[in-house]
Each structure stands twice: as structure tokens, then as C-alpha cells.
Design an enzyme around this catalytic site. Structure first.
Site, mmCIF file in Angstrom:
data_model
loop_
_atom_site.group_PDB
_atom_site.id
_atom_site.type_symbol
_atom_site.label_atom_id
_atom_site.label_comp_id
_atom_site.label_asym_id
_atom_site.label_seq_id
_atom_site.Cartn_x
_atom_site.Cartn_y
_atom_site.Cartn_z
ATOM 1 N N GLY A 155 31.712 62.379 31.567
ATOM 2 C CA GLY A 155 32.940 61.614 31.849
ATOM 3 C C GLY A 155 33.330 61.053 30.571
ATOM 4 C CB VAL A 192 39.356 55.419 26.440
ATOM 5 C CG1 VAL A 192 39.031 54.711 25.023
ATOM 6 C CG2 VAL A 192 40.478 56.275 26.338
ATOM 7 C CG MET A 193 35.328 52.384 28.689
ATOM 8 S SD MET A 193 34.865 51.137 27.615
ATOM 9 C CE MET A 193 33.312 50.753 28.278
ATOM 10 C CB ALA A 206 33.350 52.331 40.291
ATOM 11 C CB SER A 262 31.025 43.751 29.159
ATOM 12 O OG SER A 262 32.275 43.119 28.577
ATOM 13 N N GLY A 274 35.055 46.628 26.255
ATOM 14 C CA GLY A 274 36.395 47.302 26.333
ATOM 15 C C GLY A 274 36.177 48.630 25.372
ATOM 16 C CE LYS A 309 31.458 44.869 32.406
ATOM 17 N NZ LYS A 309 32.371 45.479 33.406
ATOM 18 C CG HIS A 364 30.941 40.060 31.828
ATOM 19 N ND1 HIS A 364 32.151 40.574 31.774
ATOM 20 C CD2 HIS A 364 30.919 39.551 30.685
ATOM 21 C CE1 HIS A 364 32.643 40.810 30.730
ATOM 22 N NE2 HIS A 364 31.689 40.058 29.807
ATOM 23 C CG ASN A 365 34.034 42.381 34.881
ATOM 24 O OD1 ASN A 365 33.398 42.369 34.092
ATOM 25 N ND2 ASN A 365 34.581 43.815 35.162
ATOM 26 C CD GLU A 396 37.126 40.628 31.557
ATOM 27 O OE1 GLU A 396 38.080 41.501 31.711
ATOM 28 O OE2 GLU A 396 35.714 40.808 31.298
ATOM 29 C CE1 TYR A 397 40.373 39.869 38.775
ATOM 30 C CE2 TYR A 397 38.927 40.692 37.263
ATOM 31 C CZ TYR A 397 39.785 41.015 38.293
ATOM 32 O OH TYR A 397 39.977 42.439 38.619
ATOM 33 N NE ARG A 444 43.644 39.117 36.781
ATOM 34 C CZ ARG A 444 42.908 39.789 36.063
ATOM 35 N NH1 ARG A 444 42.807 41.353 35.994
ATOM 36 N NH2 ARG A 444 42.320 39.529 34.897
ATOM 37 C CG HIS A 477 29.962 23.354 66.500
ATOM 38 N ND1 HIS A 477 29.696 24.709 66.716
ATOM 39 C CD2 HIS A 477 31.449 23.338 66.754
ATOM 40 C CE1 HIS A 477 30.586 25.311 67.594
ATOM 41 N NE2 HIS A 477 31.727 24.497 67.219
#
Length: 469
Positions: A10, A13-14, A77, A129, A131, A183, A186-187, A190-191, A288, A452
């Protein structure tokens, strides 16, 4: 001919940058990409003259690797990962190691770990992580899956990872999908962090109509203090950048429609499944979504009027208050993320080390921040800490900043500035610090229409009572 030490599939870029990182650290690599032209472009460009050999089919690629074969997958993914693994499985031996370094859903990684055991090879799901630059210069790395595979590859990870206090920002997270789960969270953080910074920018832009040069100075000043972080740093640099076509500030030329790849949504969804409140992370995801309906927002802006700006106070005071509010809200977002990690550790039997996770996020990753040093210390002092809001250091911080935080939130709401994460973080803080909440009325309503049941304040906990209304 000497065998290659590592294979990578693959060459996006990463994948390219991770290959160059490993080669720079002394490894000989084989690379393969389904589109052959990408392999050739890479080898003739960034990979030229490096200890990297390209292959045009999976069989030759695998045969070029020394045993046990170590193969990094840096593909999109989802189904693409399964397709590549399926191609590899025909040639794998019991000691071979497959490493998925993409942003895979931890549920998929759990499944792939089970499959690898059945088919007798080793599998690691690794969160990476940082980028493009992180992949090249040193990312934060979160490996999960086979412990044996970890033992056989950890030297590679330690070499290519970012360093904090001269220690690699990498360590084994846990079995199965633990690495990809961490991860994911983490994201999610990040959001929330990115949305908070955007809201702070919007408050200052809407109230004072500051230009990009002024905003760049403010964020550069914030970067020198307790808000020191990668995201604050790049925000200041963004405000200083000019559009090459028009010469205008680039921030003013970018459409206000944010994209996403889904990891924030996964975090929010999983928190709902585990019953863990992460309202600020969820609000960042919703923000978003809201940004995406640009056409509707433009239409609505013509239907409704803006409130008149009602601020005649001191400019410096509001800028400083916004800084304090940003830090307090940011802390609450991190608290939500680490609380989710603690709950998942218990639910999935992962035995996550929260101090360790905070430590490996300190360099290389997108959410690296000075704050993580204090978070690491909090879990060092109390490994069983239920919530960062209960740590003495952070208690003192929030006590000192909550007045300005409330001031900024109230001012933004009064002036019609949308601040979903600032305000949800404050509501989370107020809810968490409240000994009593109005949930007693909710239980009464549920008893009224559905029988209930409810617990009583004067009886043994968990015993259920009923009332005839």
C-alpha cells in the site's frame, strides 16, 4: 541475494512515508502496490537510491522476505484489508506476521485476530497517529493483537516511533483490537479538540471581527503557555498562511464544510454501547455533520436574523477568558476519552494502562499536548482514577477557570455564536460535579407510563419499588 527484512503493501502517502522511515532506521524493504505504476513512481522518486525493492505480484513479494515474514498493510480500512489478507493467506507460514497499520475498526481487528489464530499466523492491529509527517519522522504507535508478534516486531516499532523524554512513543496496548480501539478514541478526542479550537476562533472572529494576522498572534501566544500543543501550533500557522492565487488569507478561502473518515463516529457509537458519557466528542461529530449541509445553512441564514453583537467590554479580558475556557473544555474532552478507555478496558478484558497511553501520545500524534504530561502524572499517582476531573491537579485547574469558562459560553450564546463543544463540555462538568440530577423525575415518568420501577433514597440501593399515581 540477501532477503528483505520487512514488506509493505500500500503505497499511498502514509505507506510511502512509513517505508522511508523504516529504511532510514536501517531496514531493507520490499514494497508492493496493486497499481504497479504507483510502485514505479515511488521507486523512481522518493524511494530512489534507497534500500527498497518493488515487486509486481504478491508471491514474489513474499518470497523476497526473510523468515519470519513481517508484512505491513497500509491500505484503506474495511474490505480492502480483508482482500489483501486473503491474497496473503495462501502463502503464509505459522511464524509470519501481518500488521494492519491503517485506521481499521477495532471490531474488524478483533475478527481478524481470531481468524489468524485459526489459520495459524500472527496478526497485529496497529494504530498509527501523526499524519504524513509523523509517518516519515516518527509517529505515535499503538500496537495490539498477538503478544508473540509484538515481541518479534517491537524493535522495529521502537526505532521508527517518535520519542518523548528519549523514550519511544510506542508500547504494547493489549490483545485483539486494543491498539485500534485506543487509536479510535485518540481520534475521537482529536475531533473534539479541533472543534474546540474552531469554536474559540469563531468567538473571537464574530465578536471582534479579528483579521487573520491578529488571530495568528493570539494563537502563537497561546502556544507559549499551558495550551501548548500541535493543534494550537498549526492553527497559528494556518492563520499566517496566504492563498497563492488571490493573496488573501487561506482561512478565508476555505469552504466551511468539514469532512470525516468515521473514527469520531465510531467512538461516539461505542460510547453509547458501553453507556459512557462522551457528549463533547459526540457534539464534535455532529458539528461536522451540520457543517456538511452548507446549502441548508445558507438558506436558513436568510430566514433568521443574527442577534446584535452585545459586547462592549475589554478586548484583552475576553481573549484571555477564551483561552481559559478552551483549556477547561479541552480537559473535559480528554477526561471523557480516558473514561471511555477505562470502561472499554474492563468490558473487553484488555487491562489497558492509561498512564502508558498518555505517555505514548505525548509526541508524534495529532493530539500531542503539554496537557498529556499532567494526565500521565494523574494516572501515575492513582492508577484506579475513575475520571481525570477527580485528580487534585485538574480539580484546582477547573476551579480556577470555571468562572471565565461560564462567561465565554454565556457571551457566545447571547451573541448567537454556535459553540456545541464548549457548551457540552461545560454541561458535562456541571453534571459530573452535581450530587443530585433531575433523573428522579425521569424515573417517575417511566414509572407513570410504563411501571418500570425506581429506587428509593431511604431504602437499600438496587431494590426496586413501584408507585400507583
Amino acid at each position: 541475494m540477501e532477503k528483505n527484512e520487512i514488506g509493505l503493501i500500500g503505497l499511498g502517502v502514509m505507506g510511502q512515508n512509513l517505508t522511508l522511515n523504516m529504511e532510514r532506521n536501517g531496514y531493507k524493504l520490499a514494497v508492493y502496490n496493486r497499481t504497479e505504476s504507483k510502485t514505479q513512481i515511488f521507486l523512481q522518486g522518493k524511494g530512489n537510491g534507497k534500500n527498497i525493492i518493488g515487486y509486481n505480484n504478491i508471491r514474489d513479494f513474499l518470497q523476497s522476505l526473510k523468515l519470519p515474514r513481517i508484512v505491513f498493510l497500509m491500505v484503506e480500512a474495511g474490505n480492502a484489508v480483508d482482500q489483501v489478507i486473503s491474497e496473503l493467506e495462501d502463502y503464509l507460514k505459522p511464524s509470519d506476521i501481518i500488521i494492519d497499520g491503517g485506521n481499521s475498526n477495532f471490531i474488524d481487528t478483533n475478527r481478524r485476530c481470531i481468524t489468524s489464530k485459526k489459520k495459524n499466523y500472527q496478526f497485529l492491529g496497529v494504530g498509527i497517529s501523526g499524519g504524513e509527517k509523523g509517518a516519515l519522522k516518527g509517529p505515535s504507535i499503538m500496537p495490539g493483537g498477538s503478544k508473540e508478534a509484538w515481541q518479534n516486531t517491537k524493535e522495529i516499532f521502537f526505532k521508527i516511533a517518535a520519542k518523548a523524554d528519549q523514550k519511544p512513543c510506542c508500547n504494547y496496548i493489549g490483545i485483539d483490537g486494543a491498539g485500534h480501539y485506543v487509536k479510535m478514541v485518540h481520534n475521537g478526542i482529536e475531533y473534539a479538540d479541533m472543534q474546540l479550537i474552531a469554536e474559540a476562533y469563531f468567538i473571537l472572529r464574530k465578536i471582534f471581527n479579528l483579521d487573520s494576522n491578529e488571530l495568528a498572534r493570539i494563537f502563537s501566544d497561546w502556544q507559549k503557555g499551558e495550551l501548548n500543543s500541535y493543534l494550537i501550533q498549526i492553527t497559528g500557522e494556518i492563520f499566517s498562511s496566504r492563498d497563492l492565487e488571490t493573496g488573501r488569507p487561506i482561512i478565508d478561502m476555505i469552504l466551511d464544510r468539514a469532512s470525516q473518515k468515521g473514527t469520531g463516529k465510531w467512538t461516539s457509537r461505542n460510547a453509547l454501547e458501553l453507556g459512557v458519557p462522551v457528549p463533547s466528542i459526540s457534539e464534535a461529530v455532529h458539528a461536522r455533520f451540520l457543517s456538511a449541509i452548507k446549502k441548508e445553512r445558507v438558506l436558513a441564514s436568510k430566514v433568521y436574523s443574527d442577534p446584535n453583537i452585545q459586547y462592549s467590554g475589554d478586548r484583552t479580558r475576553l481573549i484571555d477568558a477564551t483561552r481559559d475556557a478552551l483549556y477547561a473544555a479541552k480537559l473535559c474532552c480528554y477526561a471523557q476519552g480516558f473514561t471511555l478507555l477505562k470502561s472499554a478496558s474492563e468490558q473487553y478484558n484488555w487491562n489497558l494502562n492509561l498512564e502508558n497511553i498518555a505517555s505514548i501520545w505525548r509526541e508524534g500524534c495529532i493530539i500531542r499536548t503539554e496537557l498529556l504530561n499532567h494526565i500521565m502524572n494523574a494516572f501515575t499517582n492513582n492508577n484506579d482514577l475513575d475520571n481525570l476531573l477527580l485528580d487534585p491537579y485538574f480539580t484546582k485547574i477547573l476551579e480556577s477557570k470555571q468562572t471565565e469558562w461560564r462567561y465565554v459560553v454565556a457571551l457566545a450564546i447571547t451573541n448567537g455564536v454556535p459553540i456545541p463543544v464548549f457548551s457540552s463540555a461545560l454541561a458535562y462538568f456541571d453534571g459530573y460535579r452535581s450530587a443530585n440530577l433531575p433523573a428522579n423525575l425521569i424515573q417517575a415518568q417511566r414509572e407513570y407510563f410504563g411501571a418500570h420501577g425506581f429506587e428509593r433514597i431511604d431504602k437499600e440501593p438496587t431494590k426496586i419499588f413501584h408507585h400507583r399515581f
